[in-house]
Design a protein around this motif. Structure first.
Motif, mmCIF file in Angstrom:
data_model
loop_
_atom_site.group_PDB
_atom_site.id
_atom_site.type_symbol
_atom_site.label_atom_id
_atom_site.label_comp_id
_atom_site.label_asym_id
_atom_site.label_seq_id
_atom_site.Cartn_x
_atom_site.Cartn_y
_atom_site.Cartn_z
ATOM 1 N N TRP A 41 -36.190 -30.761 1.848
ATOM 2 C CA TRP A 41 -35.736 -30.034 3.053
ATOM 3 C C TRP A 41 -35.052 -28.712 2.670
ATOM 4 C CZ3 TRP A 41 -30.867 -29.428 6.066
ATOM 5 C CH2 TRP A 41 -31.118 -28.918 7.359
ATOM 6 N N PHE A 42 -34.447 -28.698 1.475
ATOM 7 C CA PHE A 42 -33.730 -27.491 1.033
ATOM 8 C C PHE A 42 -34.604 -26.596 0.147
ATOM 9 C CE2 PHE A 42 -29.679 -30.049 1.737
ATOM 10 C CZ PHE A 42 -29.144 -29.202 2.705
ATOM 11 N N LYS A 43 -35.926 -26.813 0.159
ATOM 12 C CA LYS A 43 -36.742 -26.147 -0.876
ATOM 13 C C LYS A 43 -36.677 -24.616 -0.815
ATOM 14 C CE LYS A 43 -41.265 -26.819 1.398
ATOM 15 N NZ LYS A 43 -40.861 -27.790 2.428
ATOM 16 N N GLU A 44 -36.469 -24.034 0.353
ATOM 17 C CA GLU A 44 -36.434 -22.552 0.409
ATOM 18 C C GLU A 44 -35.098 -21.982 -0.054
ATOM 19 O OE1 GLU A 44 -36.618 -24.446 3.111
ATOM 20 O OE2 GLU A 44 -38.513 -24.127 4.153
ATOM 21 N N VAL A 45 -34.097 -22.828 -0.237
ATOM 22 C CA VAL A 45 -32.757 -22.296 -0.513
ATOM 23 C C VAL A 45 -32.639 -21.826 -1.965
ATOM 24 C CG1 VAL A 45 -30.291 -22.857 -0.552
ATOM 25 C CG2 VAL A 45 -31.771 -23.861 1.207
ATOM 26 N N VAL A 46 -32.190 -20.585 -2.118
ATOM 27 C CA VAL A 46 -31.921 -20.081 -3.468
ATOM 28 C C VAL A 46 -30.413 -20.215 -3.651
ATOM 29 C CG1 VAL A 46 -32.186 -18.135 -5.049
ATOM 30 C CG2 VAL A 46 -33.820 -18.442 -3.165
ATOM 31 N N TRP A 47 -30.021 -21.262 -4.332
ATOM 32 C CA TRP A 47 -28.617 -21.677 -4.322
ATOM 33 C C TRP A 47 -27.684 -20.629 -4.920
ATOM 34 C CZ3 TRP A 47 -27.340 -25.633 -1.309
ATOM 35 C CH2 TRP A 47 -28.341 -26.530 -0.935
ATOM 36 N N GLU A 48 -28.112 -19.957 -5.994
ATOM 37 C CA GLU A 48 -27.220 -18.966 -6.628
ATOM 38 C C GLU A 48 -26.982 -17.798 -5.678
ATOM 39 O OE1 GLU A 48 -30.239 -19.848 -8.065
ATOM 40 O OE2 GLU A 48 -29.234 -21.537 -9.054
ATOM 41 N N LYS A 49 -28.061 -17.396 -4.989
ATOM 42 C CA LYS A 49 -27.921 -16.275 -4.045
ATOM 43 C C LYS A 49 -26.998 -16.672 -2.905
ATOM 44 C CE LYS A 49 -31.480 -13.087 -3.173
ATOM 45 N NZ LYS A 49 -32.751 -12.825 -2.479
ATOM 46 N N LEU A 50 -27.153 -17.903 -2.469
ATOM 47 C CA LEU A 50 -26.346 -18.383 -1.357
ATOM 48 C C LEU A 50 -24.870 -18.386 -1.743
ATOM 49 C CD1 LEU A 50 -26.732 -19.635 1.521
ATOM 50 C CD2 LEU A 50 -26.433 -21.854 0.419
ATOM 51 N N LEU A 51 -24.586 -18.867 -2.954
ATOM 52 C CA LEU A 51 -23.201 -18.945 -3.414
ATOM 53 C C LEU A 51 -22.568 -17.559 -3.485
ATOM 54 C CD1 LEU A 51 -20.980 -20.831 -4.467
ATOM 55 C CD2 LEU A 51 -21.862 -20.468 -6.775
ATOM 56 N N VAL B 287 -22.349 -25.700 3.344
ATOM 57 C CA VAL B 287 -21.433 -26.847 3.297
ATOM 58 C C VAL B 287 -21.665 -27.650 2.012
ATOM 59 C CG1 VAL B 287 -20.868 -29.076 4.366
ATOM 60 C CG2 VAL B 287 -21.168 -27.054 5.812
ATOM 61 N N CYS B 288 -22.929 -27.790 1.644
ATOM 62 C CA CYS B 288 -23.287 -28.551 0.445
ATOM 63 C C CYS B 288 -22.609 -27.941 -0.793
ATOM 64 C CB CYS B 288 -24.807 -28.548 0.303
ATOM 65 S SG CYS B 288 -25.398 -29.412 -1.137
ATOM 66 N N LEU B 289 -22.616 -26.607 -0.880
ATOM 67 C CA LEU B 289 -21.979 -25.963 -2.036
ATOM 68 C C LEU B 289 -20.466 -26.181 -2.017
ATOM 69 C CD1 LEU B 289 -24.027 -22.628 -2.308
ATOM 70 C CD2 LEU B 289 -24.084 -24.617 -3.844
ATOM 71 N N ALA B 290 -19.882 -26.162 -0.827
ATOM 72 C CA ALA B 290 -18.434 -26.393 -0.730
ATOM 73 C C ALA B 290 -18.098 -27.831 -1.160
ATOM 74 C CB ALA B 290 -17.945 -26.130 0.693
ATOM 75 N N LEU B 291 -18.923 -28.794 -0.722
ATOM 76 C CA LEU B 291 -18.674 -30.193 -1.116
ATOM 77 C C LEU B 291 -18.848 -30.364 -2.622
ATOM 78 C CD1 LEU B 291 -20.369 -32.480 1.583
ATOM 79 C CD2 LEU B 291 -17.948 -31.912 1.338
ATOM 80 N N GLU B 292 -19.882 -29.720 -3.159
ATOM 81 C CA GLU B 292 -20.117 -29.811 -4.601
ATOM 82 C C GLU B 292 -18.880 -29.337 -5.361
ATOM 83 O OE1 GLU B 292 -22.967 -26.961 -6.244
ATOM 84 O OE2 GLU B 292 -23.646 -28.508 -7.638
ATOM 85 N N TYR B 293 -18.319 -28.222 -4.894
ATOM 86 C CA TYR B 293 -17.132 -27.677 -5.550
ATOM 87 C C TYR B 293 -15.934 -28.634 -5.438
ATOM 88 C CZ TYR B 293 -12.941 -24.824 -6.062
ATOM 89 O OH TYR B 293 -11.702 -24.363 -6.435
ATOM 90 N N LEU B 294 -15.686 -29.124 -4.226
ATOM 91 C CA LEU B 294 -14.537 -30.025 -4.034
ATOM 92 C C LEU B 294 -14.689 -31.273 -4.904
ATOM 93 C CD1 LEU B 294 -14.030 -29.793 -0.155
ATOM 94 C CD2 LEU B 294 -12.562 -28.830 -1.948
ATOM 95 N N HIS B 295 -15.891 -31.841 -4.891
ATOM 96 C CA HIS B 295 -16.105 -33.061 -5.663
ATOM 97 C C HIS B 295 -15.971 -32.794 -7.161
ATOM 98 C CE1 HIS B 295 -18.467 -35.084 -2.109
ATOM 99 N NE2 HIS B 295 -17.205 -34.842 -1.833
ATOM 100 N N SER B 296 -16.326 -31.589 -7.588
ATOM 101 C CA SER B 296 -16.187 -31.277 -9.022
ATOM 102 C C SER B 296 -14.715 -31.289 -9.420
ATOM 103 C CB SER B 296 -16.814 -29.916 -9.352
ATOM 104 O OG SER B 296 -15.970 -28.873 -8.883
ATOM 105 N N LYS B 297 -13.842 -31.119 -8.425
ATOM 106 C CA LYS B 297 -12.400 -31.184 -8.714
ATOM 107 C C LYS B 297 -11.815 -32.544 -8.332
ATOM 108 C CE LYS B 297 -11.079 -26.375 -8.643
ATOM 109 N NZ LYS B 297 -10.876 -26.429 -10.090
ATOM 110 N N ASP B 298 -12.683 -33.500 -8.063
ATOM 111 C CA ASP B 298 -12.241 -34.833 -7.634
ATOM 112 C C ASP B 298 -11.466 -34.809 -6.325
ATOM 113 O OD1 ASP B 298 -13.421 -36.415 -9.607
ATOM 114 O OD2 ASP B 298 -11.788 -36.030 -11.014
ATOM 115 N N ILE B 299 -11.808 -33.858 -5.483
ATOM 116 C CA ILE B 299 -11.203 -33.834 -4.143
ATOM 117 C C ILE B 299 -12.248 -34.356 -3.161
ATOM 118 C CG2 ILE B 299 -10.329 -32.348 -2.287
ATOM 119 C CD1 ILE B 299 -9.367 -30.401 -4.493
#
Ligand SMILES: Nc1ncnc2c1ncn2[C@@H]1O[C@H](COP(=O)(O)OP(=O)(O)OP(=O)(O)O)[C@@H](O)[C@H]1O
Length: 397
Positions: free
Chosen positions: A340-350, A194-206
């Protein structure tokens, strides 16, 4: 340019946590609410009942025309490309305040899709014309692995139709209610997507404005897809509209202060809390009391919440906008870098290159509906020709 909130748009109501006339679902207790400027400053709950006084405001979203043109220039879906004849209508997957969502099958490629149908008359009565046009616009712009994809839209004299990918795994809400609550790593996995989806939306000012487990679907592999862009809006600056689902609404929205992306980070905190606890922190069966708690109550945690998540939630579910993670100078990075997110590998998740905690049991392949509740089917009159009293309102469909 002011494009919003001059015209009395804006009351959306539903009982997504309470069930509705056609379908009652255990554990859905609260409502989606919206009210915008020009409607005499009333927050509206069920079917236009006025339940909350709200001070008048210069409720306007400002952005310049050039910016807006650039924004809409990103749209990849044009209206009217498909028609009802292209699809076979199968069963109902869900119902909303304005119509229903059907499983459909393309007569051309045999693939399954979801078709959201909104009745114009209801959209107009509930003052949701602008939100509905915005929903179409936002969905025609976004492309992201964790956001539903819309393929096309069209209309007849009485309804508007949106064709989207069919997501077989059902709502995260159903999984959460079945599980009661999620173990820490499971909640973390869904929260990270969800965090990655929000990051994307906010990057488009949505800003999305309606984050909750009902609006998060699971695909066949167990990855999330955010659906229902009924409140999503292009807001490069600030807006004032009261909308969202009471349990999830941020305090700055309740108190009609100007707001922006900050509100999605508050709801993000509520979502993590609900996934881990099985209930939301400010729940009350009386919506006005929920609002009161959102504004004043202390945030308390069940004893089994770990220190990292308590720290993260205290920084998301904070009324102080100058402290809220996601809303600070480093934006989403602050959230992603939290312990809390320390184990997350964000690029892999995306790239969806991470094993999901739960694979929906989909045995029948692509058109399987076993993960959706059954809804009574009603006679449909889609494709009606004739006079359209709302012909001017939904041009883009
Ligand atoms: N693409 C999809 N694939 C599968 N199911 C879907 C899809 N889109 C929606 N649904 C189902 O239909 C339900 C209603 O959809 P949605 O929330 O978009 O409608 P809505 O009319 O905006 O509802 P609401 O009044 O709750 O805002 C969803 O909760 C989900 O269960």
């Amino acid at each position: 340019m002011s494009t919003e909130e001059q015209n009395g748009e804006g009351q959306k109501t539903l009982d997504s946590r309470q069930g509705d006339e056609t379908h009652t679902d255990e554990g859905r207790e609260s409502k989606t609410t919206a009210t915008e400027n020009g409607n005499e400053g009333k927050a509206v709950e069920k079917e236009g009942e006025e339940t909350q006084e709200k001070p008048k405001h210069p409720q306007v979203t400002y952005y310049n025309e050039e910016q807006y043109k650039q924004f809409i220039g990103q749209a990849r879906v044009t209206g009217g490309k498909y028609s009802l004849q292209d699809f076979q209508i199968l069963r109902t997957l869900g119902t909303g305040s304005f119509g229903r969502v059907h499983l459909i099958r393309s007569r051309h490629n045999g693939r399954y899709y979801a078709m959201k149908v909104l009745k114009k008359e209801i959209v107009v009565r509930l003052k949701q014309v602008e939100h509905t046009n915005d929903e179409r616009l936002m969905l025609s712009i976004v492309t992201h692995p964790f956001i539903i994809r819309m393929w096309g839209t069209f209309q007849d004299a009485q309804q508007i139709f949106m064709i989207m990918d069919y997501i077989e795994g059902g709502e995260l809400f159903s999984l959460l209610r079945k599980s009661q609550r999620f173990p820490n790593p499971v909640a973390k996995f869904y929260a990270a997507e969800v965090c990655l989806a929000l990051e994307y939306l906010h990057s488009k000012d949505i800003i999305y404005r309606d984050l909750k487990p009902e609006n998060i679907l699971l695909d066949k592999n167990g990855h999330i897809k955010i659906t229902d862009f009924g409140f999503a809006k292009y807001v490069p600056d600030v807006t004032y509209t009261l909308c969202g689902t009471p349990d999830y609404i941020a305090p700055e929205v309740v108190s009609t202060k100007p707001y922006n992306k900050s509100i999605d980070w508050w709801s993000f905190g509520i979502l993590i809390y609900e996934m881990l606890a099985g209930y939301t922190p400010f729940y009350d069966s009386n919506t006005m009391k929920t609002y009161e708690k959102i504004l004043n109550a202390e945030l308390r945690f069940p004893p089994f919440f770990n220190e990292d998540v308590k720290d993260l939630l205290s920084r998301l579910i904070t009324r102080d906008l100058s402290q809220r993670l996601g809303n600070l100078q480093n934006g989403t990075e602050d959230v992603k870098n939290h312990p809390w997110f320390k184990e997350v590998v964000w690029e892999k998740l995306l790239s969806r290159n991470i094993e999901t905690p739960y694979e929906p049991p989909i045995q029948q392949g692509q058109g399987d509906t076993s993960q959706f509740d059954k809804y009574p089917e009603e006679d449909i009159n889609y494709g009606v020709q004739g006079e359209d009293p709302y012909a001017d309102l939904f041009h883009d469909f």
